[in-house]
Design a protein around this motif. Sequence first.
Motif, PDB file in Angstrom:
ATOM      1  N   VAL A   1     -26.882   5.897   3.941  1.00 35.45           N
ATOM      2  CA  VAL A   1     -26.577   7.138   3.725  1.00 35.45           C
ATOM      3  C   VAL A   1     -27.836   7.014   2.830  1.00 35.45           C
TER       4      VAL A   1
ATOM      5  N   ASN B   1     -19.044   8.294  10.515  1.00 34.03           N
ATOM      6  CA  ASN B   1     -20.274   9.242   9.083  1.00 34.03           C
ATOM      7  C   ASN B   1     -18.930   9.956   9.143  1.00 34.03           C
ATOM      8  N   ARG B   2     -19.213  10.745   7.661  1.00 35.46           N
ATOM      9  CA  ARG B   2     -18.930  11.836   6.880  1.00 35.46           C
ATOM     10  C   ARG B   2     -17.838  12.920   7.899  1.00 35.46           C
ATOM     11  N   SER B   3     -19.045  13.287   7.841  1.00 34.81           N
ATOM     12  CA  SER B   3     -18.219  14.502   8.755  1.00 34.81           C
ATOM     13  C   SER B   3     -18.820  13.746  10.195  1.00 34.81           C
TER      14      SER B   3
ATOM     15  N   ILE C   1     -35.640  -1.202   4.354  1.00 36.49           N
ATOM     16  CA  ILE C   1     -36.183  -0.992   5.564  1.00 36.49           C
ATOM     17  C   ILE C   1     -36.850  -0.203   5.857  1.00 36.49           C
TER      18      ILE C   1
ATOM     19  N   GLY D   1     -39.978   4.178   8.591  1.00 31.30           N
ATOM     20  CA  GLY D   1     -39.079   5.801   9.072  1.00 31.30           C
ATOM     21  C   GLY D   1     -38.387   6.029  10.037  1.00 31.30           C
TER      22      GLY D   1
ATOM     23  N   GLY E   1     -30.260   1.918   2.532  1.00 29.65           N
ATOM     24  CA  GLY E   1     -31.189   3.024   2.535  1.00 29.65           C
ATOM     25  C   GLY E   1     -32.004   2.145   1.643  1.00 29.65           C
ATOM     26  N   ASN E   2     -32.687   3.487   0.727  1.00 30.09           N
ATOM     27  CA  ASN E   2     -33.657   3.033  -0.459  1.00 30.09           C
ATOM     28  C   ASN E   2     -33.337   3.121  -1.640  1.00 30.09           C
TER      29      ASN E   2
ATOM     30  N   MET F   1     -32.243   8.191  10.124  1.00 32.00           N
ATOM     31  CA  MET F   1     -31.957   6.684  10.444  1.00 32.00           C
ATOM     32  C   MET F   1     -30.840   6.148   9.933  1.00 32.00           C
TER      33      MET F   1
ATOM     34  N   LYS G   1     -21.658  14.402  13.138  1.00 34.51           N
ATOM     35  CA  LYS G   1     -22.520  13.918  13.824  1.00 34.51           C
ATOM     36  C   LYS G   1     -22.362  12.076  14.475  1.00 34.51           C
TER      37      LYS G   1
HETATM   38  P1  NDP Z   1     -29.771  11.247   3.987  1.00 33.70           P
HETATM   39  O1  NDP Z   1     -30.993  10.567   3.034  1.00 33.70           O
HETATM   40  O2  NDP Z   1     -30.622  12.609   4.324  1.00 33.70           O
HETATM   41  O3  NDP Z   1     -28.582  11.011   4.272  1.00 33.70           O
HETATM   42  C1  NDP Z   1     -27.195  11.849   5.098  1.00 33.70           C
HETATM   43  C2  NDP Z   1     -26.615  10.786   5.050  1.00 33.70           C
HETATM   44  O4  NDP Z   1     -25.849  10.209   4.173  1.00 33.70           O
HETATM   45  C3  NDP Z   1     -25.392  11.708   6.072  1.00 33.70           C
HETATM   46  O5  NDP Z   1     -25.067  10.927   6.906  1.00 33.70           O
HETATM   47  C4  NDP Z   1     -24.486  11.680   4.908  1.00 33.70           C
HETATM   48  O6  NDP Z   1     -23.207  12.188   6.116  1.00 33.70           O
HETATM   49  C5  NDP Z   1     -24.176  11.069   3.908  1.00 33.70           C
HETATM   50  N1  NDP Z   1     -23.733  10.670   3.051  1.00 33.70           N
HETATM   51  C6  NDP Z   1     -24.629  11.944   2.053  1.00 33.70           C
HETATM   52  N2  NDP Z   1     -23.234  11.750   0.969  1.00 33.70           N
HETATM   53  C7  NDP Z   1     -22.585  11.040   0.695  1.00 33.70           C
HETATM   54  C8  NDP Z   1     -21.297  10.872   0.753  1.00 33.70           C
HETATM   55  N3  NDP Z   1     -20.501  10.717  -0.743  1.00 33.70           N
HETATM   56  N4  NDP Z   1     -20.488  10.177   1.350  1.00 33.70           N
HETATM   57  C9  NDP Z   1     -21.007   9.728   2.161  1.00 33.70           C
HETATM   58  N5  NDP Z   1     -21.818   9.980   3.432  1.00 33.70           N
HETATM   59  C10 NDP Z   1     -22.361  10.636   2.499  1.00 33.70           C
HETATM   60  O7  NDP Z   1     -30.321  10.461   5.170  1.00 33.70           O
HETATM   61  P2  NDP Z   1     -31.208   9.728   6.402  1.00 33.70           P
HETATM   62  O8  NDP Z   1     -31.102   8.922   7.758  1.00 33.70           O
HETATM   63  O9  NDP Z   1     -33.015  10.225   6.054  1.00 33.70           O
HETATM   64  O10 NDP Z   1     -31.541   8.026   5.353  1.00 33.70           O
HETATM   65  C11 NDP Z   1     -30.352   7.646   5.170  1.00 33.70           C
HETATM   66  C12 NDP Z   1     -31.615   6.414   4.107  1.00 33.70           C
HETATM   67  O11 NDP Z   1     -32.460   5.882   4.623  1.00 33.70           O
HETATM   68  C13 NDP Z   1     -31.565   7.476   2.333  1.00 33.70           C
HETATM   69  O12 NDP Z   1     -31.294   6.012   1.883  1.00 33.70           O
HETATM   70  C14 NDP Z   1     -32.852   6.965   2.766  1.00 33.70           C
HETATM   71  O13 NDP Z   1     -33.710   7.061   1.844  1.00 33.70           O
HETATM   72  C15 NDP Z   1     -33.467   5.740   3.394  1.00 33.70           C
HETATM   73  N6  NDP Z   1     -34.898   6.309   4.545  1.00 33.70           N
HETATM   74  C16 NDP Z   1     -35.428   5.320   4.737  1.00 33.70           C
HETATM   75  C17 NDP Z   1     -36.384   5.760   5.975  1.00 33.70           C
HETATM   76  C18 NDP Z   1     -37.227   5.069   5.986  1.00 33.70           C
HETATM   77  O14 NDP Z   1     -39.087   4.837   6.091  1.00 33.70           O
HETATM   78  N7  NDP Z   1     -36.813   3.395   5.556  1.00 33.70           N
HETATM   79  C19 NDP Z   1     -37.251   7.236   6.012  1.00 33.70           C
HETATM   80  C20 NDP Z   1     -36.021   8.243   5.430  1.00 33.70           C
HETATM   81  C21 NDP Z   1     -34.936   7.595   5.018  1.00 33.70           C
HETATM   82  P3  NDP Z   1     -22.378  14.300   5.896  1.00 33.70           P
HETATM   83  O15 NDP Z   1     -23.469  14.246   8.106  1.00 33.70           O
HETATM   84  O16 NDP Z   1     -21.546  14.230   6.169  1.00 33.70           O
HETATM   85  O17 NDP Z   1     -23.774  15.195   5.417  1.00 33.70           O
END
Ligand code: NDP
Length: 480
Positions: free
Chosen positions: A74, A33-35, A127, A130, A101-102, A13, A38
């Motif tokens: 995130v 990004n944390r790691s 947002i 997808g 985020g959601n 996203m 990416k």
């Molecule tokens: P994810 O929900 O899978 O989250 C992954 C990301 O979160 C990575 O960048 C990861 O970093 C980061 N992250 C996780 N834990 C931490 C932490 N403790 N500190 C810092 N960064 C962290 O990613 P998506 O892209 O799928 O979704 C992002 C957001 O968008 C979510 O809130 C999700 O619910 C929302 N979403 C919305 C959709 C929509 O249609 N509107 C569809 C899909 C998602 P790292 O790489 O370091 O692990």
Amino acid sequence: AAANIGVVGLAVMGSNLARNLASREGNTVAVYNRSRTKTDELVQAHPEAGFVPAFSYEEFAASLSKPRTAIIMVKAGGPTDAVIDELVKVFEPGDIIVDGGNAYFPDTIRREKAVRETGINFVGAGISGGEEGALNGPSIMPGGSDESWVTLGPILKSIAAVADDGEPCVTHIGHDGAGHFVKMVHNGIEYADMQLIAEAYDLIRRGTGRTPAEIADIFAEWNTGELESYLIEITAEVLRQVDAETGKPLVDVILDQAGAKGTGAWTVQTALSLGVPVSGIAEATFARSLSSHPEQREVARVLPGPGTEFQVDDADGFVEDVRQALFASKIIAYSQGFDEIRAGAAEYNWTIDLGAVSKIWRAGCIIRAQFLNRIADAYAEQPELPVLATAPYFADALTRGQAAWRRVVIAATQAGIPSPAFSSSLAYYDGLRADRLPAALVQGQRDFFGAHTYKRIDKEGTFHTLWSGDRTEIEAEDTH
Ligand code: NDP
């Protein structure tokens, strides 16, 4: 300070949203990004985007022009709080942190309050759309302060989906959690819409023996009329899909247990506490739960059904009845969803323009549909409309469709085919339009066992019958 906007969180996203931002004239996008991997991957894969990569929060803050604006994408929950904590350390008063985020709206209310104390603006923005929406134009539902909207508005307008009339699908919904609240209800309505479509498919298939491919054609045809919507369109695509391995329709090899990520449940829980009957959304959410209990469904197979084959006499007539039942139920589901938004606005002191909400759902999001123009018209005509379903366009459709709707619910009930969303929408409709409801008897029962009192139709005051005494009526204190 080279970038005017930043994105934190570069999973699917976040990276798509960053690319969308970078593709718009005038934007330079800082990414973090944390790691690190990416970030490196995104920057390498998209040199055309001109990203400004950062590898620490300090570097990220330093790369942004003021007021700094960053969108967090995130994982919802703890990770969002962790990122906010870090950003607050490196940002300054007047800067803007957006959570895209959601998030669950009470979390957004809490975060906004906490971040506001530092002088930094916090905006919870729903947002929808997808990954594809994030890249090409989502529907965006931002909350937050008026001040933050001044900076953020033009940026979000530049990346949002665009409706047919050229309007971007974003509007400032209201303060603090308003944006995430509206996004939540959007998802709830999406649950109802999907369940209604699934019930329509099931009834047509079982009642007429049409194949999934034939039903795909029916949905494609419906998509040219008043039901025109993204969900109807993709339903036709799914039904037409043939499984490569077995040669069967894909829908016949998919396990019939629906998943859920929780936004439907939030919508229903919130509606329960607000006292708003969103029965369409609730039944859709419960239908997914029911489907996901194979152990119960296995043992319940022994329970009897009506024991007759379901076969309608007039297949084309039945298909048209189902279409009308679907449209009528859909009107009710949306009417209930907008009720919830109005009730939420009253509860949390948000000023939400319901017409504007329907307009930003016209493109980019999952429930996008022509139909939403009609909702916008209804609220333009009457902003305080108490029941959306009573607006002339919808009332006409219900008047035309109600006989078909009843026939479909009767047929489903007689055949033993579950149609919880169709039938509960109809029950809601009949409840709402009833002259008198058996709620009067419920009040009598409550007064009997709990002295909860009742009001009378013929005079002012609050009354109690001395049920365990001589059963005379006395005037009482109002205890509800
Ligand atoms: P994810 O929900 O899978 O989250 C992954 C990301 O979160 C990575 O960048 C990861 O970093 C980061 N992250 C996780 N834990 C931490 C932490 N403790 N500190 C810092 N960064 C962290 O990613 P998506 O892209 O799928 O979704 C992002 C957001 O968008 C979510 O809130 C999700 O619910 C929302 N979403 C919305 C959709 C929509 O249609 N509107 C569809 C899909 C998602 P790292 O790489 O370091 O692990």
